[in-house]
Design a protein around this motif. Structure first.
Motif, PDB file in Angstrom:
ATOM      1  N   GLU A   1       0.753  -1.240   0.086  1.00  0.00           N
ATOM      2  CA  GLU A   1       0.000   0.117  -0.029  1.00  0.00           C
ATOM      3  C   GLU A   1       1.044   1.266   0.258  1.00  0.00           C
TER       4      GLU A   1
ATOM      5  N   SER B   1      -4.304   5.158   0.174  1.00  0.00           N
ATOM      6  CA  SER B   1      -4.116   4.152   1.116  1.00  0.00           C
ATOM      7  C   SER B   1      -5.696   3.970   1.709  1.00  0.00           C
TER       8      SER B   1
ATOM      9  N   LEU C   1      -8.986  -0.747  -2.422  1.00  0.00           N
ATOM     10  CA  LEU C   1      -8.324  -0.212  -1.380  1.00  0.00           C
ATOM     11  C   LEU C   1      -9.002  -0.512   0.009  1.00  0.00           C
TER      12      LEU C   1
END
Length: 339
Positions: free
Chosen positions: A8, A14, A203
């Protein structure tokens, strides 16, 4: 259980950025429902959960990313007065609505063939619309020239960390809402153009459900992500005839979104215009939702993958509902795809 994504740190955004975006957007963006359809699911053979971003402000998920970007920009520069964007319609409306909310002047560069409802709605939020020819003019160059002249901030439709994180709040909500329904998504599907939505969703979802398979959905001829994933590099689409999915016709995956796609996506499902019209019809008949062509791409993909999805829990993002009446009528006149 939250499982951190080791790669990440290399991404433009993120899961933590998605959570920050959710805090910024609290009280501004609509927490749209994750709808459960037991009887429809029984007929399909898999549990269908619909994330109804058709009910978001401006009728599309795009408000999330635009508003997150402008809130962050305004916090960093309180003197910000103007913003510029380029879009076929949904990002245009998102930026226009967010700009109005924050008292900013908005100028939107839109293709001359954009659906009339999207142009009208963008103007309705107080934005100035500058038309361009999709096949012969460079929308980004036009936007840069306007931004230079007016001292405005350019808000990209997908290739921006704050935009990706804002769109990711769709996935964050899917996670919490699925658990509230005693469900764990095996598969999550979202429409894809430049890929900000599916990157942000990936994500958020992979952070909480590491085993979930995330799929993009793209129109045939404009499946640049599908081609790029196979090649391992960003490739342009091959489409020459426009798709009815006007919102999903980006030239190639974003430079910031593609690394997320490569790492976190299970693949991309390519759907025809006919499959998209069937999905719109399905949404009208069985989900009681008006979904625009691009917004129905993931649903079309799920219907096409019905056998592969048997027995699974599948969360589908219906990303927008800004369809012209003629397109809705065209879809409604089709036979029931569930028969």
């Amino acid at each position: 259980m939250s499982v951190p994504i080791q790669a990440e740190a290399a991404f433009a955004a993120s899961a933590a950025d998605v959570r920050k975006a959710a805090e910024r957007l609290q009280g501004r963006a609509v927490v749209t429902p994750l709808l459960d359809y037991p009887l429809v699911s029984e007929r399909l053979g898999f549990r269908l959960l619909i994330k109804a971003e058709t009910l978001q402000l401006t009728g599309s998920f795009k408000f999330r990313g635009a508003c997150n970007r402008l809130l962050a920009a305004k916090a960093a520069d309180p003197g910000l007065r103007a913003v510029v964007a380029f879009s076929s319609g949904n990002h245009a409306q998102g930026v226009a609505a967010a700009a109005k909310l924050l008292g900013l002047k908005a100028t939107i560069v839109m293709p001359s063939d954009a659906p009339a409802i999207k142009v009208a709605n963008t103007k309705g939020y107080g934005a100035e619309v500058v038309p361009y020819e999709r096949r012969s003019e460079d929308r980004e160059a036009i936007a840069r020239a306007i931004a230079t002249k007016e001292g405005g901030l350019i808000v990209p439709p997908y290739d921006d960390p704050f935009v990706i994180a804002g769109q990711g709040t769709v996935g964050l909500e899917i996670c919490s809402q699925a658990l509230a329904l005693n469900a764990r998504p095996d598969v999550v599907m979202a429409p894809c153009s430049g890929g900000g939505l599916v990157a942000g969703v990936a994500l958020a979802v992979k952070d909480q459900f590491a085993d979930a398979a995330i799929y993009a959905a793209e129109p045939a001829g404009f499946d640049d992500l599908n081609l790029s994933l196979a090649a391992g590099e960003r490739l342009p689409n091959q489409g020459k005839t426009p798709s009815i999915c006007d919102a999903l016709m980006a030239e190639r995956p974003g430079a910031l979104t593609f690394p997320i796609h490569r790492k976190l996506l299970a693949g991309s499902c390519v759907v025809s215009d006919d499959a998209v019209l069937d999905a719109m019809n399905f949404a009208l008949r069985h989900l009681k939702l008006v979904v625009e062509p691009g917004g129905a791409a993931a649903l079309a993909g799920a219907l096409a993958m019905r056998r592969e999805l048997a027995g699974k829990t599948v969360a589908i993002v219906c990303s927008g509902g800004n369809a012209d009446p003629e397109m809705i009528e065209r879809a409604a006149d089709r036979d029931d795809p569930l028969v």
